[in-house]
Design a protein around this motif. Structure first.
Motif, short mmCIF file in Angstrom:
data_model
loop_
_atom_site.label_atom_id
_atom_site.label_comp_id
_atom_site.label_asym_id
_atom_site.label_seq_id
_atom_site.Cartn_x
_atom_site.Cartn_y
_atom_site.Cartn_z
N LEU A 173 36.52 -8.10 25.45
CA LEU A 173 35.75 -7.10 26.19
C LEU A 173 34.44 -6.72 25.54
O LEU A 173 33.61 -6.07 26.17
CB LEU A 173 36.60 -5.83 26.38
CG LEU A 173 37.95 -6.00 27.07
CD1 LEU A 173 38.62 -4.64 27.26
CD2 LEU A 173 37.80 -6.70 28.41
N GLY A 174 34.27 -7.10 24.28
CA GLY A 174 33.01 -6.79 23.63
C GLY A 174 33.15 -5.69 22.59
O GLY A 174 34.15 -4.98 22.52
N ARG A 175 32.11 -5.56 21.79
CA ARG A 175 32.14 -4.62 20.67
C ARG A 175 32.21 -3.17 21.12
O ARG A 175 32.88 -2.34 20.50
CB ARG A 175 30.90 -4.85 19.79
CG ARG A 175 30.87 -3.97 18.56
CD ARG A 175 29.73 -4.37 17.65
NE ARG A 175 29.67 -3.50 16.49
CZ ARG A 175 28.82 -3.66 15.48
NH1 ARG A 175 27.96 -4.68 15.52
NH2 ARG A 175 28.80 -2.84 14.46
N ASP A 176 31.50 -2.83 22.21
CA ASP A 176 31.51 -1.44 22.66
C ASP A 176 32.90 -1.02 23.09
O ASP A 176 33.32 0.13 22.86
CB ASP A 176 30.50 -1.24 23.78
CG ASP A 176 30.79 -2.12 24.99
OD1 ASP A 176 31.41 -3.19 24.80
OD2 ASP A 176 30.40 -1.77 26.11
N ALA A 177 33.65 -1.94 23.73
CA ALA A 177 35.02 -1.63 24.12
C ALA A 177 35.90 -1.44 22.89
O ALA A 177 36.76 -0.55 22.86
CB ALA A 177 35.59 -2.74 25.01
N ALA A 178 35.70 -2.28 21.88
CA ALA A 178 36.46 -2.13 20.64
C ALA A 178 36.17 -0.78 19.99
O ALA A 178 37.07 -0.13 19.44
CB ALA A 178 36.14 -3.27 19.68
N ASP A 179 34.91 -0.33 20.06
CA ASP A 179 34.56 0.99 19.52
C ASP A 179 35.28 2.10 20.27
O ASP A 179 35.72 3.09 19.67
CB ASP A 179 33.04 1.20 19.59
CG ASP A 179 32.28 0.27 18.64
OD1 ASP A 179 32.90 -0.22 17.68
OD2 ASP A 179 31.08 0.03 18.88
N ASP A 180 35.39 1.96 21.60
CA ASP A 180 36.12 2.96 22.38
C ASP A 180 37.58 3.03 21.95
O ASP A 180 38.16 4.12 21.84
CB ASP A 180 36.05 2.63 23.87
CG ASP A 180 34.69 2.96 24.49
OD1 ASP A 180 33.97 3.78 23.90
OD2 ASP A 180 34.36 2.38 25.54
#
Length: 651
Positions: free
Chosen positions: A338-345
């Protein structure tokens, strides 16, 4: 510009905003509490907090929606039969070049070769197999045919072993094939020893020393090596199961032909080892991947591997399974898919969950997260504040909290008089304050600020039972939230202001049961029909008898007349609508027992059912109690006020 330096400003792209304020954990707990007080499920409210995300953003639902969207896109990526389609195209190209060459030649050998080509099977795999010993007349045709074998062999081996990108292209070399076969033989031997629970530490180190170039992931032990290989093998198996029977047969035949007997045998044995060592992977499931773009073997297995990873991610994001936790979510898998921003969430949500646990707001049991006693105290305190915000009972209002115990023994202390106080005046201290204010002289002028009252300490306690209706009609008619709020408010009031009093909350549907504050917050409506007030009053009597010296107080909140009672023979709950005389009689017997014990029943009737009104009114008259018909918004005020009135002996 400063000092010759040029500065540029833009959006932060280095991960979570380092200046963003941390989540307000108390606000998150209060949000859950508001849902519960409105009648929502405790566990569902906690799950909703994580699904929506704090402040309604970045929650699990958003991430799951993105994962489902990517899964749909992967299912439309292309045609899984691309490897066979590509082989067919190359075969047609080779045959065309060979026929062109043969038409320019004379002699029986050329005509015989043409006959061989004309009689090839329609199956691509069988045709490729029959041409394995064919003596090609055209160099171009020979090279094109070899591309079928080398290309598929390279795709298969590269998909299974990421480090074979270069070796796969050289796989036509017998020496390279021997090297590959030797690596797979050693690998199968290592996995067999691991399956027998042998110590493979040294064997793994030796294997990586000899063949580590084929594994760029650099696994550190056998289990990590198995995890890498098993996922890829499972993707290959899912590809086969996603094809039609004819497509599967064609691809399997081409793979056997391209790999050769030795490599095919080692690969088959490797797959068997991996399947037994990782049976939890989804080896059997096929997917209906559709699209116009033909996908090669590597592309097709890659799409299926991505779909499988998205499925695993969706399972971990679900959080509905028993004992599920955000720590189960693989953040690296989220970043890959899903990408880095999703991992941050996900990291922020994990931190919120950990912080809720660290600060003691939630605990985890076998069924998942639940509010801790600390959070329940905050929730009950909120409920009590809401109740007292609505109290309009003349001069006392909240003042009952501060003056509780006025009828008790003198404590020796005094305090300034406040409007609504009922304690006796402390004459000596009142006059002393007046003299200090006005000076010596008679008569002594008195002002409001001079009065002091005697502090008293109440010695008598109350035994209180709050019987709350848990039948399904309570939630279907919107009465569940006010009922919970009332019970939590009363429990908090007694725990914090009147700890000498003993409260028992009894919930009743088809059967009755005692409830703790935590159980009350988490309780769900009884989906069975039945309002067993008789059982609730029996449990109330047991509580009162455990506190023989206390003032007996029984409060009943219900929206339906009794429709169930305990059978005297087997103790099982018996339900019938409309109410049977036996049910009414059994309930009245419990009312009479409580009345003889000295308890007065005060009943709070919700709704306007005529049958319930007649029953409640009759019980109130029979027991010397009272009947109330509050609006839902006033229920808490009525119950708490009645408790305060009862414990002061003012019924």
């Amino acid at each position: 510009m400063a000092g010759g330096n040029r500065f540029r400003y833009g959006q932060w792209r280095g991960g979570p905003d380092p200046l963003a304020p941390p989540y307000d954990v108390r606000a998150a707990v209060d949000a859950v509490g508001s849902d519960v007080l409105a009648g929502g499920s405790l566990r569902e409210s906690l799950r909703e907090l994580l699904r929506r995300g704090p402040q309604g953003r970045g929650g699990l639902d958003d991430l799951a929606a993105r994962a489902r969207r990517m899964r749909r896109e992967a299912l439309r990526r292309g045609d899984l039969d691309g490897a066979v389609t590509r082989a067919r195209a190359l075969l047609d190209q080779a045959l065309a070049a060979e026929r062109d060459e043969l038409r320019g030649r004379d002699g029986d050998d050329a005509r015989f070769a043409e006959a061989v080509l004309d009689n090839l099977p329609r199956s691509t795999a069988r045709a490729v197999s029959e041409l394995s010993g064919y003596d090609w007349a055209s160099a171009e045709a020979r090279q094109t045919y070899q591309r079928i074998l080398d290309g598929l062999r390279g795709d298969v081996l590269e998909q299974r072993f990421a480090g074979l990108r270069d070796a796969a292209r050289a796989a036509a070399d017998p020496a390279a094939q021997r090297q590959l076969a030797e690596m797979m033989r050693d690998l199968n031997d290592l996995l067999a020893r691991h399956a027998r629970s042998e110590d493979t530490t040294d064997a793994f180190a030796e294997f990586m020393r000899r063949h580590g170039e084929f594994f760029p992931e650099r696994p550190t032990n056998v289990d990590e090596l198995i995890d890498v290989l098993a996922r890829r093998a499972a993707a290959g198996e899912r590809l086969m199961r996603s094809l039609s029977d004819r497509q599967r047969e064609e691809l399997a035949g081409l793979m056997r032909q391209s790999l050769g007997d030795r490599l095919a045998g080692e690969l088959s044995q490797l797959d068997a080892h991996l399947r037994s060592l990782r049976p939890d992977l989804n080896w059997q499931r096929g997917e209906r991947v559709r699209g116009d773009q033909p996908l090669g073997y590597g592309e097709a297995t890659g799409a299926l591997d991505e779909i499988a990873e998205l499925d695993e991610l969706l399972d971990s994001l679900d959080q509905d399974q028993s004992g599920g936790t955000l720590d189960d979510v693989d953040v690296e898998a989220v970043a890959r898919t899903l990408g880095r921003d999703a991992a941050d969430d996900v990291r922020r949500l994990q931190e919120l969950e950990r912080e809720l646990r660290r600060q003691g707001w939630v605990t985890r049991d076998a069924d998942g997260l639940t509010l801790s006693p600390k959070a329940l105290r905050r929730l009950a305190s909120t409920a009590l504040r809401r109740v007292f915000a609505d109290l309009t009972a003349g001069p006392r209002g909240q003042h009952d909290l501060r003056t509780a115990g006025a009828a008790g023994e003198v404590s020796g202390a005094s305090r300034p008089w406040e409007y609504g106080d009922e304690q006796p005046l402390d004459v000596v201290r009142t006059l002393t304050r007046a003299v200090h204010r006005a000076g010596p002289g008679v008569p002594v002028p008195l002002a409001v600020e001079d009065f002091e009252v005697v502090e008293t300490e109440r010695r008598a306690s109350a035994a209180v039972v709050l019987c709350v209706d848990l039948s399904y009609s309570m939630i279907s008619q919107g009465r569940w939230g006010p009922m919970k709020q009332t019970a939590l408010a009363l429990s908090h009031l007694m725990a914090t202001r009147f700890p000498q009093d003993a409260l028992q909350i009894v919930g009743f549907g088809r059967e009755a049961m005692p409830l703790t504050q935590q159980e009350l917050a988490a309780v769900e409506p009884d989906m069975q029909q039945g309002t067993n007030l008789q059982h609730a009053l029996r449990l109330a009597g047991r509580h009162l008898r455990r506190h023989p010296g206390a003032e007996p107080v029984v409060l009943v909140v219900t929206d339906g007349e009794p429709t169930a009672h305990l059978d005297p023979e087997d103790g099982e709950a018996y339900f019938h609508w409309p109410p049977l005389p036996e049910t009414i009689s059994a309930t009245i017997r419990e009312v009479d027992r409580l009345t003889r014990y000295g308890a007065t029943l005060n009943l709070f009737m919700l709704g306007d059912d005529p049958g319930l009104r007649r029953f409640v009114d009759a019980v109130a008259r029979r027991s010397g109690g009272r009947m109330f018909t509050p609006d839902l918004d006033d229920l808490g005020e009525y119950v708490v006020s009645d408790y305060l009135r009862a414990r002061h002996g003012r019924r």
